[in-house]
Design a protein around this motif. Sequence first.
Motif, PDB file in Angstrom:
ATOM      1  N   ALA A 316       1.290  -0.818  -0.025  1.00  0.00           N
ATOM      2  CA  ALA A 316       0.292   0.218  -0.394  1.00  0.00           C
ATOM      3  C   ALA A 316       0.691   1.457  -0.093  1.00  0.00           C
ATOM      4  N   GLY A 317       2.265   1.081   0.549  1.00  0.00           N
ATOM      5  CA  GLY A 317       2.907   2.138   0.587  1.00  0.00           C
ATOM      6  C   GLY A 317       3.637   2.393  -0.380  1.00  0.00           C
ATOM      7  N   LEU A 318       3.754   1.544  -1.603  1.00  0.00           N
ATOM      8  CA  LEU A 318       4.906   0.994  -2.730  1.00  0.00           C
ATOM      9  C   LEU A 318       3.541   2.390  -3.692  1.00  0.00           C
ATOM     10  N   ASP A 319       2.311   1.793  -3.550  1.00  0.00           N
ATOM     11  CA  ASP A 319       1.617   2.384  -4.330  1.00  0.00           C
ATOM     12  C   ASP A 319       0.701   4.165  -4.479  1.00  0.00           C
ATOM     13  N   ARG A 320       1.423   4.394  -2.568  1.00  0.00           N
ATOM     14  CA  ARG A 320       1.579   5.790  -2.542  1.00  0.00           C
ATOM     15  C   ARG A 320       2.355   6.895  -3.804  1.00  0.00           C
ATOM     16  N   LEU A 321       3.453   5.842  -2.842  1.00  0.00           N
ATOM     17  CA  LEU A 321       4.341   6.461  -3.620  1.00  0.00           C
ATOM     18  C   LEU A 321       4.637   6.534  -5.121  1.00  0.00           C
ATOM     19  N   LEU A 322       5.132   5.128  -5.954  1.00  0.00           N
ATOM     20  CA  LEU A 322       5.533   4.769  -7.197  1.00  0.00           C
ATOM     21  C   LEU A 322       4.378   5.554  -8.200  1.00  0.00           C
ATOM     22  N   PRO A 323       3.290   6.330  -8.020  1.00  0.00           N
ATOM     23  CA  PRO A 323       2.264   7.461  -9.028  1.00  0.00           C
ATOM     24  C   PRO A 323       3.377   8.479  -8.536  1.00  0.00           C
ATOM     25  N   ARG A 324       3.502   9.048  -7.569  1.00  0.00           N
ATOM     26  CA  ARG A 324       4.598  10.196  -7.788  1.00  0.00           C
ATOM     27  C   ARG A 324       6.063  10.297  -8.290  1.00  0.00           C
ATOM     28  N   LEU A 325       6.289   9.278  -8.161  1.00  0.00           N
ATOM     29  CA  LEU A 325       8.041   9.544  -8.820  1.00  0.00           C
ATOM     30  C   LEU A 325       7.813   9.254 -10.461  1.00  0.00           C
TER      31      LEU A 325
END
Length: 564
Positions: A316-325
């Motif tokens: 879930a944290g990866l899903d929050r970070l990946l689009p921003r990057l």
Amino acid sequence: MSAPSAPAPRSTRRFLSLWFPRLGAERALRQDRGDPALPFAVVATQGPAQMLHSLSAGAEAAGLRRDQPLRDALAMCPTLVTRLRNPQIEAAFLASLRRWAGKYSPWVGVAGEEALSLDITGCAHLFGGEEGLLAAIDGDCAGFGLTVRAGIADTVGGAWALAHYAGQGAAHHRSGDAVDQEARATRSRAVKRRHWERGGAAPDTPPDTPTAGIIARRIAPPGQVRSALAPLPLAALRLEPDTLAQLSRLGLRRVSDLVDQPRAPLTRRFGPRLTLRIDQALGHVPEPVSPVAEARPFAVRMTLPDPIGLEEDMLAGLDRLLPRLCETLAAAGRGARLMRLQAYRTDHSMQWVAAGLARATADPERIRPLLAMKVGEIDAGHGIDMLRLEAVQTEPVSAREPVGHLAAGEVIANRLAASTAEDDLIARVGARIGMEAVTRWHPASSHIPEKTAQVLAAAWSDPVEAWPEPPVPRPLLLWRPEPVHAPDVPQVPQRFRWRRRDLVLAEATGPERIAPEWWLDDPNWRSGTRDYWRVRVEGGETLWLFFAHGGAMSPGWFCHGQFA
């Protein structure tokens, strides 16, 4: 008697070396606001053992030393507090110190894991001279809670030597009292060296003693780097431990014992690196300071209010970070080739996983499955309180749109879709077995049959559109030439023996003459020019035979492959 080496050229440049001997421990104490007087150490894993990597002032006062096994240290100091080393955080902390050092010089470079090098030519007068510069640095580092040792000289190597070994005497490579192990003729000189015990002048003050003479001792006046380095131990020349031990066995322990030795025997016995270090320290070989280029990091992070430990929470944290990057990468016109997910634990340690891509992209849908395969490898420990996602390697990318009439646009779109599917497959397989293990064949420019193809990494090569046709059909299987028992004449034998079988010729096609590459000495082609034949034997097998006319070897028949 050898002639002394030429004096070092007079240099107008001045260099400053900053060494932080307790960087890892004092960084952790700064973060936790701990007491430096308490025994504290940063521990690093070296093979099956844990060793002390960085010590606080309290740990050194307790008699502990660097690179000491942790179990021995705990036996000596049961109250020792330890923490696992985090090289990435220490490197980031040194980078912040490099930016701080920019107030003293615009040319600041990193010299190892715990040191900085500065070119302070024309900068010292802004701080009241070189002594004022060192005093300002000592004051800043005292406010930071850091221990620093500095040295100034005409060369980078000289400044490094003064920062690390100013005021230290030469050590002996053997255990025990070195004076007692020397010859009797040497002991008389040792008595003179210890004249302060009979009322003479006291020896030099240790480097950590806060006296006014320390700053002056850490500065080599312009043109006097040779005399400043002369009393220092040989380790001040940045030599390898094995070389230091060998030189010490020869009785060479100080810089002055080595610099006047003839260079040719030293180079023959210890290699060119020894003389290179001497020349760099004395200024005969230039060693400029190379500032570290400020790289733009493509990274995002998320601090968690409560520690997490489940794989679903990390995804879930990866899903929050990946689009921003990916949005940041797309705005910069770049795509990621290597992604790294870092998980920071509550015990101030960190674990990371990485995933490579076969082609640079900023599409989160193509990156997420690769990282999701790796998340399960992370050990949460007592909990993870921060996640950081970084694009370690990036490449320029540009959006490609089909142009032209409708049919041409559909063809281009289909090719792009097929290429993307192939790249995703390579990335998924590479995430499991390693990107370097996924290979493909490419044609090579050689007429030798076994050299017509080369193996390339699939992630860093493009597929072959059309494989070049050979002049005559080639066999499906190739192996190292195997001897065939037949008469040593160039005519195809009607009967021959191969692999313990007697074979009878049914049909033969050829010959095709192939000559070796005369510009290369290939051991496999020392048999000279070959005449290849496509031979079908009774029973249906089709073999690839050749007759070697003989070069450095005797002539004869060999089998090189088999057709389907």
